[in-house]
Design a protein around this motif. Structure first.
Motif, mmCIF file in Angstrom:
data_model
loop_
_atom_site.group_PDB
_atom_site.id
_atom_site.type_symbol
_atom_site.label_atom_id
_atom_site.label_comp_id
_atom_site.label_asym_id
_atom_site.label_seq_id
_atom_site.Cartn_x
_atom_site.Cartn_y
_atom_site.Cartn_z
ATOM 1 N N THR A 137 -51.878 11.711 96.895
ATOM 2 C CA THR A 137 -53.060 12.715 97.175
ATOM 3 C C THR A 137 -53.957 12.890 95.842
ATOM 4 O O THR A 137 -54.889 13.370 96.223
ATOM 5 N N ALA A 138 -53.333 12.993 94.727
ATOM 6 C CA ALA A 138 -54.049 13.136 93.810
ATOM 7 C C ALA A 138 -54.745 11.831 92.832
ATOM 8 O O ALA A 138 -54.119 10.999 93.008
ATOM 9 N N LEU A 139 -56.208 11.928 92.697
ATOM 10 C CA LEU A 139 -56.652 11.042 92.020
ATOM 11 C C LEU A 139 -57.670 11.402 90.642
ATOM 12 O O LEU A 139 -58.213 12.416 90.831
ATOM 13 N N TYR A 140 -57.448 10.505 89.443
ATOM 14 C CA TYR A 140 -58.106 10.989 88.350
ATOM 15 C C TYR A 140 -58.768 10.075 87.766
ATOM 16 O O TYR A 140 -58.392 8.881 88.116
ATOM 17 N N TRP A 141 -59.841 10.375 87.147
ATOM 18 C CA TRP A 141 -60.773 9.435 86.358
ATOM 19 C C TRP A 141 -60.798 9.954 85.153
ATOM 20 O O TRP A 141 -60.863 10.975 84.440
ATOM 21 N N TYR A 142 -60.485 8.719 84.210
ATOM 22 C CA TYR A 142 -60.541 9.048 82.636
ATOM 23 C C TYR A 142 -61.545 7.922 82.147
ATOM 24 O O TYR A 142 -61.842 6.973 82.774
ATOM 25 N N ARG A 143 -62.226 8.248 80.834
ATOM 26 C CA ARG A 143 -62.854 7.231 80.222
ATOM 27 C C ARG A 143 -62.103 7.037 78.711
ATOM 28 O O ARG A 143 -61.942 7.974 77.969
ATOM 29 N N GLN A 144 -62.201 5.712 78.211
ATOM 30 C CA GLN A 144 -61.643 5.595 77.224
ATOM 31 C C GLN A 144 -62.514 4.672 76.247
ATOM 32 O O GLN A 144 -62.954 3.399 76.706
ATOM 33 N N SER A 145 -63.095 5.181 75.056
ATOM 34 C CA SER A 145 -64.011 4.825 74.294
ATOM 35 C C SER A 145 -63.242 3.753 73.191
ATOM 36 O O SER A 145 -62.142 4.159 72.927
ATOM 37 N N LEU A 146 -63.965 3.008 72.356
ATOM 38 C CA LEU A 146 -63.325 2.304 71.460
ATOM 39 C C LEU A 146 -62.502 3.103 70.492
ATOM 40 O O LEU A 146 -63.196 3.998 69.805
ATOM 41 N N GLY A 147 -61.265 2.774 70.171
ATOM 42 C CA GLY A 147 -60.638 3.656 69.208
ATOM 43 C C GLY A 147 -60.218 5.221 69.599
ATOM 44 O O GLY A 147 -60.013 5.900 68.863
ATOM 45 N N GLN A 148 -60.297 5.433 70.888
ATOM 46 C CA GLN A 148 -59.926 6.876 71.140
ATOM 47 C C GLN A 148 -59.106 6.612 72.389
ATOM 48 O O GLN A 148 -58.704 5.471 73.029
ATOM 49 N N GLY A 149 -58.373 7.848 72.705
ATOM 50 C CA GLY A 149 -57.376 7.720 73.785
ATOM 51 C C GLY A 149 -58.553 8.064 75.135
ATOM 52 O O GLY A 149 -59.548 8.522 75.047
ATOM 53 N N PRO A 150 -57.583 8.184 76.457
ATOM 54 C CA PRO A 150 -58.186 8.486 77.549
ATOM 55 C C PRO A 150 -58.951 9.924 77.582
ATOM 56 O O PRO A 150 -58.232 10.754 77.170
ATOM 57 N N GLU A 151 -60.088 10.072 78.155
ATOM 58 C CA GLU A 151 -60.713 11.349 78.154
ATOM 59 C C GLU A 151 -60.755 11.604 79.578
ATOM 60 O O GLU A 151 -61.724 11.086 80.223
ATOM 61 N N PHE A 152 -60.313 12.942 79.873
ATOM 62 C CA PHE A 152 -60.388 13.214 81.319
ATOM 63 C C PHE A 152 -62.001 13.469 81.767
ATOM 64 O O PHE A 152 -62.719 13.990 81.052
ATOM 65 N N LEU A 153 -62.187 13.072 82.902
ATOM 66 C CA LEU A 153 -63.773 13.152 83.534
ATOM 67 C C LEU A 153 -63.437 14.164 84.810
ATOM 68 O O LEU A 153 -64.127 15.263 84.758
ATOM 69 N N ILE A 154 -62.701 13.683 85.718
ATOM 70 C CA ILE A 154 -62.600 14.529 87.245
ATOM 71 C C ILE A 154 -61.339 14.030 87.846
ATOM 72 O O ILE A 154 -60.738 13.198 87.417
ATOM 73 N N TYR A 155 -60.731 15.185 88.454
ATOM 74 C CA TYR A 155 -59.627 14.570 89.368
ATOM 75 C C TYR A 155 -60.058 15.361 90.696
ATOM 76 O O TYR A 155 -60.724 16.127 91.186
ATOM 77 N N PHE A 156 -59.358 14.631 91.956
ATOM 78 C CA PHE A 156 -59.400 15.086 93.145
ATOM 79 C C PHE A 156 -58.159 15.500 93.700
ATOM 80 O O PHE A 156 -57.121 14.546 93.384
ATOM 81 N N GLN A 157 -57.976 16.307 94.503
ATOM 82 C CA GLN A 157 -56.730 16.577 95.284
ATOM 83 C C GLN A 157 -57.439 16.589 96.841
ATOM 84 O O GLN A 157 -57.964 17.157 97.504
ATOM 85 N N GLY A 158 -56.848 15.322 97.344
ATOM 86 C CA GLY A 158 -57.335 14.947 98.783
ATOM 87 C C GLY A 158 -58.975 14.454 98.569
ATOM 88 O O GLY A 158 -59.084 13.910 97.773
ATOM 89 N N THR A 159 -59.883 15.078 99.387
ATOM 90 C CA THR A 159 -61.244 14.829 99.376
ATOM 91 C C THR A 159 -61.912 15.476 98.326
ATOM 92 O O THR A 159 -63.152 15.074 98.021
ATOM 93 N N GLY A 160 -61.419 16.534 97.912
ATOM 94 C CA GLY A 160 -62.288 17.450 97.133
ATOM 95 C C GLY A 160 -62.056 17.409 95.587
ATOM 96 O O GLY A 160 -60.876 17.049 95.247
ATOM 97 N N ALA A 161 -62.961 17.434 94.931
ATOM 98 C CA ALA A 161 -63.032 17.478 93.534
ATOM 99 C C ALA A 161 -62.403 18.845 93.089
ATOM 100 O O ALA A 161 -63.015 19.885 93.019
ATOM 101 N N ALA A 162 -61.029 18.835 92.371
ATOM 102 C CA ALA A 162 -60.476 20.118 91.957
ATOM 103 C C ALA A 162 -60.738 20.646 90.611
ATOM 104 O O ALA A 162 -60.869 21.551 90.444
ATOM 105 N N ASP A 163 -61.354 19.405 89.764
ATOM 106 C CA ASP A 163 -61.949 19.849 88.626
ATOM 107 C C ASP A 163 -62.656 18.619 87.934
ATOM 108 O O ASP A 163 -62.247 17.679 87.878
#
Lengths: 112, 116
Positions: free
Chosen positions: B30-56
């Motif tokens: 039910t939960a889905l997350y997007w992260y972005r990882q630039s060169l030399g960095q760790g994953p950086e949080f972008l957005i997450y969904f709970q169901g159809t809605g963007a929770a954050d």
């Protein structure tokens, strides 16, 4: 300012010895900590976690230690194996939220 | 396979173009997350969904970035007027049982975006 810091970009260890990867954090609201392992061209995979109510969690060759007063955690791998060679990310967050804050990672090389 | 899949695996585009990146989560998560990882960095949080809605969506860097999950399964990350600084690996993750980080996040292999 980075909330999760891994100050060693790389670590080289001999097979059979202990690998110790370190992580520091600054946000006192973090109450859950995780380690992820990442191979090239793959996504990170969950390795082990620890809640802030504990100071140690063990799973086979992997043990995570948490020192809340120092805002420091470490991952111990013993004995290290060549297949452990990967990038290890420390991550932290609050159990009431969904997003994780990652460190920059430490590249571990285990030499046969 | 039953893991998280992301398409395309690689995307090369020109500055100013529009791109869409797709994520197929593990079935039933039910939960889905997007992260972005630039060169030399760790994953950086972008957005997450709970169901159809963007929770954050507090991690989206600016209004050129937008994500949808219309049916609570597949999600698309959309980037308008791409810039060279958008070049990174975009990671998607999903988890079951709610959006707490206590639920393990399973990551896909990522989409490597290169903006020329």
């Amino acid at each position: 300012d980075q909330q999760v810091k891994q100050n060693s970009p790389s670590l080289s260890v001999q097979e059979g010895r202990i690998s110790i990867l370190n992580c520091d954090y600054t946000n006192s609201m973090f109450d859950y900590f995780l380690w992820y392992k990442k191979y090239p061209a793959e996504g990170p995979t969950f390795l082990i976690s620890i809640s802030s109510i504990k100071d140690k969690n063990e799973d086979g060759r992997f043990t995570v230690f948490l020192n809340k007063s120092a805002k420091h955690l470490s991952l111990h791998i013993v004995p290290s194996q060549p297949g452990d060679s990967a990038v290890y990310f420390c991550a932290a967050g609050s159990g009431s939220q969904g997003n994780l804050i990652f460190g920059k990672g430490t590249k571990l090389s285990v030499k046969p | 396979g039953a893991g998280v899949s992301q398409t395309p695996s690689n995307k090369v585009t020109e500055k100013g173009k529009y791109v869409e990146l797709r994520c197929d989560p593990i079935s039933g998560h039910t939960a889905l997350y997007w992260y972005r990882q630039s060169l030399g960095q760790g994953p950086e949080f972008l957005i997450y969904f709970q169901g159809t809605g963007a929770a954050d969506d507090s991690g989206l860097p600016n209004d050129r970035f937008f994500a949808v999950r219309p049916e609570g399964s597949v999600s698309t990350l959309k980037i308008q007027r791409t810039e060279r600084g958008d070049s990174a690996v975009y990671l998607c993750a999903s988890s079951s049982g709610g959006d707490s980080i206590l639920n393990e996040q399973f990551f896909g292999p990522g989409t490597r975006l290169t903006v020329l």
